[in-house]
Structures are given as structure tokens and as C-alpha cells.
Write a protein that holds these residues in place. Structure first.
Motif, PDB file in Angstrom:
ATOM      1  N   PHE A 120       0.849  -1.190   0.000  1.00  0.00           N
ATOM      2  CA  PHE A 120       0.000   0.000   0.000  1.00  0.00           C
ATOM      3  C   PHE A 120       0.886   1.241   0.000  1.00  0.00           C
ATOM      4  O   PHE A 120       2.109   1.154   0.146  1.00  0.00           O
ATOM      5  CB  PHE A 120      -0.963   0.006   1.198  1.00  0.00           C
ATOM      6  N   ALA A 121       0.279   2.413  -0.151  1.00  0.00           N
ATOM      7  CA  ALA A 121       1.029   3.666  -0.208  1.00  0.00           C
ATOM      8  C   ALA A 121       0.682   4.532   0.992  1.00  0.00           C
ATOM      9  O   ALA A 121      -0.473   4.587   1.418  1.00  0.00           O
ATOM     10  CB  ALA A 121       0.709   4.420  -1.492  1.00  0.00           C
ATOM     11  N   VAL A 122       1.678   5.190   1.529  1.00  0.00           N
ATOM     12  CA  VAL A 122       1.450   6.187   2.577  1.00  0.00           C
ATOM     13  C   VAL A 122       1.262   7.537   1.886  1.00  0.00           C
ATOM     14  O   VAL A 122       2.161   8.021   1.192  1.00  0.00           O
ATOM     15  CB  VAL A 122       2.621   6.243   3.572  1.00  0.00           C
ATOM     16  N   ASP A 123       0.092   8.122   2.051  1.00  0.00           N
ATOM     17  CA  ASP A 123      -0.275   9.375   1.399  1.00  0.00           C
ATOM     18  C   ASP A 123      -0.272  10.478   2.448  1.00  0.00           C
ATOM     19  O   ASP A 123      -1.108  10.490   3.363  1.00  0.00           O
ATOM     20  CB  ASP A 123      -1.664   9.224   0.771  1.00  0.00           C
ATOM     21  N   THR A 124       0.659  11.402   2.340  1.00  0.00           N
ATOM     22  CA  THR A 124       0.805  12.463   3.335  1.00  0.00           C
ATOM     23  C   THR A 124      -0.054  13.671   2.978  1.00  0.00           C
ATOM     24  O   THR A 124       0.098  14.259   1.904  1.00  0.00           O
ATOM     25  CB  THR A 124       2.280  12.889   3.445  1.00  0.00           C
ATOM     26  N   VAL A 125      -0.946  14.028   3.865  1.00  0.00           N
ATOM     27  CA  VAL A 125      -1.783  15.217   3.682  1.00  0.00           C
ATOM     28  C   VAL A 125      -0.926  16.436   4.014  1.00  0.00           C
ATOM     29  O   VAL A 125      -0.454  16.593   5.136  1.00  0.00           O
ATOM     30  CB  VAL A 125      -3.014  15.168   4.603  1.00  0.00           C
ATOM     31  N   LYS A 126      -0.703  17.294   3.031  1.00  0.00           N
ATOM     32  CA  LYS A 126       0.173  18.438   3.207  1.00  0.00           C
ATOM     33  C   LYS A 126      -0.445  19.471   4.157  1.00  0.00           C
ATOM     34  O   LYS A 126      -1.668  19.620   4.221  1.00  0.00           O
ATOM     35  CB  LYS A 126       0.477  19.099   1.857  1.00  0.00           C
ATOM     36  N   ARG A 127       0.424  20.190   4.842  1.00  0.00           N
ATOM     37  CA  ARG A 127      -0.034  21.225   5.754  1.00  0.00           C
ATOM     38  C   ARG A 127      -0.819  22.278   4.968  1.00  0.00           C
ATOM     39  O   ARG A 127      -0.302  22.874   4.014  1.00  0.00           O
ATOM     40  CB  ARG A 127       1.163  21.879   6.432  1.00  0.00           C
ATOM     41  N   PRO A 128      -2.076  22.532   5.327  1.00  0.00           N
ATOM     42  CA  PRO A 128      -2.893  23.490   4.577  1.00  0.00           C
ATOM     43  C   PRO A 128      -2.444  24.924   4.842  1.00  0.00           C
ATOM     44  O   PRO A 128      -2.141  25.300   5.984  1.00  0.00           O
ATOM     45  CB  PRO A 128      -4.305  23.240   5.111  1.00  0.00           C
ATOM     46  N   SER A 129      -2.409  25.724   3.805  1.00  0.00           N
ATOM     47  CA  SER A 129      -1.963  27.103   3.954  1.00  0.00           C
ATOM     48  C   SER A 129      -2.905  27.928   4.826  1.00  0.00           C
ATOM     49  O   SER A 129      -2.484  28.884   5.478  1.00  0.00           O
ATOM     50  CB  SER A 129      -1.832  27.762   2.576  1.00  0.00           C
ATOM     51  N   ASP A 130      -4.191  27.507   4.865  1.00  0.00           N
ATOM     52  CA  ASP A 130      -5.162  28.249   5.676  1.00  0.00           C
ATOM     53  C   ASP A 130      -5.326  27.665   7.074  1.00  0.00           C
ATOM     54  O   ASP A 130      -6.146  28.153   7.871  1.00  0.00           O
ATOM     55  CB  ASP A 130      -6.519  28.300   4.978  1.00  0.00           C
ATOM     56  N   GLY A 131      -4.584  26.608   7.386  1.00  0.00           N
ATOM     57  CA  GLY A 131      -4.656  25.999   8.711  1.00  0.00           C
ATOM     58  C   GLY A 131      -5.803  25.042   8.919  1.00  0.00           C
ATOM     59  O   GLY A 131      -5.965  24.500  10.025  1.00  0.00           O
ATOM     60  N   ASP A 132      -6.607  24.783   7.888  1.00  0.00           N
ATOM     61  CA  ASP A 132      -7.789  23.929   8.026  1.00  0.00           C
ATOM     62  C   ASP A 132      -7.428  22.470   7.721  1.00  0.00           C
ATOM     63  O   ASP A 132      -7.582  21.990   6.594  1.00  0.00           O
ATOM     64  CB  ASP A 132      -8.897  24.422   7.099  1.00  0.00           C
TER      65      ASP A 132
END
Length: 384
Positions: free
Chosen positions: A122-134
Motif C-alpha cells: 500500500f502507499a502512505v499518502d501524506t496530507v500536506k499542511r494546509p496554507s489556511d490551517g484547516d
């Protein structure tokens, strides 16, 4: 509003300790429980034969009460990493699927899946830090992204480095709509925020005691949904089986696993010292009440915002952060040695990935906040 509980702790008046997200001071009652436990281990011949079972039940019930769980759905473990490793053995993400993690999330809910991914396909999918903080919206977008399906989100309910709060009700609903599982690292949520497992319905939820729930290192708790309670534990223990007992023969009488989450209890759970300390700390938290604790801490962080904003700090949007954590950024980056110089003034917080993480608890009061803001202003002026 719940008043300051400073009287329950041994904190000098000239210390503004706003660093519960790193580790909390132990209440006096928890310290006494530790001394009693050490004394009990010092004279083991005096231990009541039923003490261990009562201690297990007490700690399990205390942990369950903080997250709305049934005690039989909670395992006694040593750390968040141990709990995630247990989840990794119980739940295998299908080959070709994605496991969601947060960018710069704490290592505990992340590294296990990074190790397993190439082996299990499987793949580890990293959710990037949102620019708006949400963070919540960012996770929802990742779940809905076309392509490989999401099988699991292994995420914290509060981002440890920036204090961003994730709406677990929304995220859980989005995952369930796609048949995906949810693991919550509730290190910064249990006891402090509404993380009721009956409503959120995660597959796994884990939290330690040494930060917000006023306990020692080395004690943690793993909630396991009933649908995940038929797995193989991380450790093979006598107490995880129905009939392996030293006091009777045959020794291996029944190797079937016990029911409930107890099968996932760690080895050497018979911890006379730390387990009772953990139970006492969590019972204090339950007696004060999560809504009251959250309200008090939210008042303190709002007061911090007012003072620090006037000093030029860059602050997150209040509605997107945890009520008990305030992470401050600096226009030109945090000055070198800033945290150490604050500490020399009796103002304690933690550096986290370029931010200053400030985290009050029930032992703090308005005087602590004002002392901290004054130290912050003074050091910022000195660094200019």
C-alpha cells in the motif's frame, strides 16, 4: 467557570508552566500513589492477591470514562507507538490502497505504516499542511481524491506541532462512506476535548498518560472497536489467553484468546507503581469534567492571544486550533535561544518545528498567563 486547580500540584508561584503538551506536572495525589506503589513493590509478600485484578479494572475504567468507551473495549499498553503497532498487526491495509497521515504529524501514528507500506503493497499518502490551517478540509479532500482508494487514516485529532484541531466527526463520516478505517492518536485530545468513541466510532484510539491526563510515562491506553477485537495481539501473553495460569495444571489449558480488548494488553502489565498513578490522574480529570477543563483552558489561551498579538506574534485562527494549545509563529522566525531565555524568566513552553507551542492546563491561572506574556514581550524586545 472551573477555578484554577493549582492547589492540587506542587508548582511555585513564580513559575508559569504552560507546557502540558510536552509533559504535565504530577498532582500531589498522583505522586502519593507512586510512593504507595513503590512501597508495595518493596514488600511484595504483603500484596493482596486480588490487588492486580482490581488495579487493571480501575485503570481500564478510568481510561474508558475519558473517551466514552466501555471498559472491556480498552487495552492496557505502554505507549502510543505500541498501540499503533498493535493496530498494524490487526488491520492490514489492502495492496494498492492509501493510508493517510498528516505532514509533520508526530512519529507515533506515522512510522508504523511507512515500514509496512513497501512490504504490504500500500502507499502512505501524506496530507500536506494546509496554507489556511484547516486540517479537516485538507483530510477530506485527500479522502475524496480520485485514484487509489483510502483504506485507513492514521492521524492525530490535534496536530502536535501547530495545535490544529481536526473535526473527527466529519473525517470519520468521510472515511466510512468509502469503507475506510480510522486510527486516532488522541494524545492531545483525551480528557481535554470531546472525543467520544461512541459517536466518532474509530477503529482504534490511543492516548498516553504523561501529558494531559496527569499521569506517568510508560502508561497508555488503546481503544479497539468491537469489529477489530478478533485479531492477533502484538505480544503473546498468558493473560491474553483463556486458560494459561501458573497456579494450576495443565499450564496451557485453553489457548483461545480472551474476549474484548484485553487480549491486546501489553506484557508485564502488572505495574504496581505507574498503573495506579495513571488511574488517579485520569480520575482527577474525570472529576473536574472535560467541558469544564476545556472551557478554562480556552479562556487562558484567549488571554494569551490578546497579550501575544499585541507583542507582534503570528497567531492561528482560533476556530481551527485546539482550545488548550496555542502555537505562535514569528515574522522573522523564532530567535535563537528564545525558549531557554523564557525559561530563565520562569515562563515555560516548547519549540515545535519553528513555532512556540504554549499549552496551559487546569493548574494555570491568569497570573501565569500575564507572567508569560510579560516574559515574551521582554525577550522579543531584547532579540530585536
Amino acid at each position: 467557570m472551573l477555578p484554577s486547580q493549582r492547589h492540587l500540584f506542587d508548582i511555585p508561584r513564580d513559575i508559569a508552566y504552560l507546557n502540558a503538551a510536552a509533559w504535565s506536572p504530577l498532582p500531589l495525589a498522583v505522586q502519593e500513589a507512586g510512593r504507595n506503589g513503590a512501597g508495595r513493590k518493596g514488600r511484595p509478600w504483603e500484596i493482596d492477591p486480588g490487588h492486580q485484578a482490581r488495579q487493571f479494572d480501575r485503570a481500564r475504567a478510568a481510561a474508558a470514562a475519558l473517551i466514552g468507551a466501555a471498559a472491556e473495549d480498552v487495552a492496557l499498553i505502554s505507549s502510543v507507538g505500541y498501540g499503533v503497532a498493535t493496530a498494524g498487526k490487526v488491520f492490514a491495509p489492502p495492496a494498492g490502497s492509501r493510508v493517510l497521515v498528516l505532514e509533520d504529524d508526530h512519529s507515533s501514528p506515522v512510522l508504523e505504516w511507512m515500514v509496512r507500506a513497501p512490504i504490504q503493497g500500500f502507499a502512505v499518502d501524506t496530507v500536506k499542511r494546509p496554507s489556511d490551517g484547516d486540517w479537516t478540509a485538507a483530510v477530506e479532500e485527500a479522502i475524496a481524491r480520485p485514484g487509489a482508494p483510502v483504506s485507513l487514516a492514521s492521524i492525530s485529532n490535534v496536530h502536535w506541532s501547530d495545535g490544529g484541531a481536526l473535526d473527527m466527526d466529519r473525517i470519520s463520516a468521510a472515511l466510512k462512506a468509502r469503507g475506510a478505517a480510522l486510527l486516532i492518536d488522541a494524545t492531545h485530545g483525551a480528557g481535554m476535548m470531546d472525543v467520544d468513541v461512541r459517536r466518532i466510532d474509530p477503529d482504534f484510539l490511543i492516548f498516553p498518560t504523561y501529558k494531559w491526563v496527569l499521569g506517568p510515562y510508560g502508561r497508555a491506553f488503546l481503544y479497539v472497536a468491537k469489529r477489530r477485537q478478533d485479531g492477533v495481539p502484538l505480544e503473546q501473553t498468558a493473560h491474553g489467553r483463556r486458560g494459561v495460569a501458573a497456579e494450576r495444571a495443565p499450564y496451557f489449558a485453553d489457548l483461545a484468546y480472551v474476549d474484548g480488548a484485553r487480549r491486546y494488553d501489553m506484557g508485564e502489565r502488572d505495574h504496581f507503581i505507574g498503573l495506579e498513578m495513571a488511574a488517579v490522574g485520569m480520575e482527577i480529570m474525570a472529576a473536574l469534567g472535560q467541558p469544564s477543563i476545556q472551557e478554562r483552558c480556552a479562556m487562558l489561551t484567549a488571554r494569551l492571544e490578546d497579550g501575544l498579538a499585541a507583542a507582534g506574534a503570528i497567531l492561528p485562527r482560533r476556530e481551527l486550533r485546539a482550545p488548550h494549545i496555542l502555537c505562535v509563529a514569528f515574522p522573522g522566525g523564532m530567535p535563537a535561544g528564545f525558549v531557554e531565555r523564557l525559561a530563565s524568566r520562569g515562563a515555560h513552553a516548547a519549540p515545535r518545528l519553528g513555532r512556540l507551542r504554549i499549552s496551559p492546563h487546569v493548574y494555570n491561572d491568569e497570573e501565569d498567563v500575564d507572567r508569560f506574556v510579560a516574559a515574551f514581550r521582554a525577550e522579543l524586545r531584547a532579540a530585536a
